[in-house]
Design an enzyme around this catalytic site. Structure first.
Site, short mmCIF file in Angstrom:
data_model
loop_
_atom_site.label_atom_id
_atom_site.label_comp_id
_atom_site.label_asym_id
_atom_site.label_seq_id
_atom_site.Cartn_x
_atom_site.Cartn_y
_atom_site.Cartn_z
N CYS A 78 -46.08 -11.52 85.04
CA CYS A 78 -45.56 -12.87 84.82
C CYS A 78 -46.66 -13.91 84.70
O CYS A 78 -46.38 -15.06 84.37
CB CYS A 78 -44.63 -13.26 85.96
N GLU A 121 -37.47 -8.55 85.47
CA GLU A 121 -37.57 -9.75 86.32
C GLU A 121 -38.84 -10.48 85.96
O GLU A 121 -39.87 -9.86 85.64
CB GLU A 121 -37.60 -9.32 87.79
#
Length: 335
Positions: A78, A121
């Site tokens: 991320c 995610e």
């Protein structure tokens, strides 16, 4: 209910897998794991004790060399999209690797194997990165290989965890699977505070800040305040919740607490000055593990510094479990 084979990509220390293992119980089996960081590999293999040899760089692994599977778990990196980083996205370069495009390896592998479900995610900043174009490319990529995409931002504090952590969760069902009834979980009626996750006293003195370091933090915060910024350390209320855990140093300094319980004031590490008299300390790695919903039998086999990084980079297990339960309902209906 049939048994489902799972692969765990960008596995970290196994938080996503833990959530699915809890939801599916004995009806799932992990058949392939990939994680690049050797310290995360060490923590992962110590807990799960698989006979699976953890694979390293997923970009170097051919899709045909991965066993058949039904569910793909992918917490792809991320940092390229995080508001705490530079937000370079697809242009992000990290030691020669573009972290922003690693999701394409998920697409590549799932296009070849066509699993029933893909679960991802990431940070909530992914949704607005490059005015939404980045997220559209990701969703379109999954749609192009035959998947219907669901996504939602959920906050860990709504699922029995004492942490304000918003993340984007992406669930993709293969086009031939009826996902009409799929929905993301609703918040649980369960309030947990920092006080609920504290370790028993006495906490080792190494977690209490020195007077010198505390004063350094105060000067740093004052400089930013004078410049109109909101950066700096935060002392959290024990009756409240923690801020989002992150892997950098300020992840700890923005989640300090006052712990007035009895503890030693004799330093056990090299510090400048005395231990502060205000009883301000960092939370311990075990307390971070609890903030993320990891079980008490999750053993620590690496240094504190690496543990803070691992839990900051990991996921909120309780949120994953609730989403996995909703995925399981769809798969049960299919059967």
């Amino acid at each position: 209910m049939r048994n489902y084979k799972i692969i765990d990509l960008f596995a970290g220390i196994g938080g996503i897998r833990l959530g699915f293992d809890r939801a599916f119980d004995k009806n799932c089996k992990t058949v392939f794991v990939s994680e690049l960081d050797p310290n995360a590999q060490k923590t992962y293999s110590n807990y799960f004790k698989d006979e699976i040899e953890i694979a390293g760089d997923i970009t170097k692994i051919a899709e045909k060399d991965i066993p058949e599977f039904d569910i793909c778990l992918a917490g792809f990196p991320c940092q390229a999209f995080s508001i705490a980083g530079k937000k370079d996205g697809f242009g992000d370069d990290y030691y020669g690797t573009c972290r922003g495009t690693l999701f394409l390896d998920v697409v590549r592998i799932c296009d070849y194997h066509k699993p029933k479900v893909i679960f991802c995610e990431n940070v909530k900043g992914l949704v607005i990165h490059d005015k939404g174009r980045t997220f559209k490319i990701i969703c379109d990529s999954f749609a192009r290989i035959g998947y219907k995409v669901h996504y939602k931002i959920l906050n860990s504090k709504d699922f029995g965890l004492a942490q304000n952590r918003e993340r984007i969760y992406i669930v993709c069902f293969r086009n031939d699977i009826d996902d009409t009834d799929f929905k993301f979980p609703e918040p649980l009626d369960k309030k947990v505070t920092i006080a609920d996750i504290l370790e028993d006293a006495p906490i080792p003195s190494k977690y209490y800040l020195s007077e010198t370091y505390l004063e350094t933090l105060r000067r740093h915060k004052e400089r930013h305040r004078n410049a109109g910024n909101g950066f700096g350390y935060i002392v959290r209320d024990l009756d409240g919740i923690a801020g989002a855990l992150v892997c950098g140093g300020m992840g700890r300094e923005r989640n300090l607490i006052v712990d007035n319980r009895e503890h030693s004031t004799i330093p056990t590490t090299h510090i400048k000055g005395k231990i502060n008299s205000e009883n301000i300390r960092k939370m311990t790695p075990r307390e971070w593990a609890r903030l993320q919903g990891f079980p008490e039998d999750f053993e620590f086999v690496v240094s504190d510094t690496r543990l803070y990084k691992q839990f900051g980079n990991s996921v909120s297990v309780g949120v994953i479990e609730e989403i996995a339960n909703e995925i399981k309902k769809v798969l049960e209906n299919e059967n």
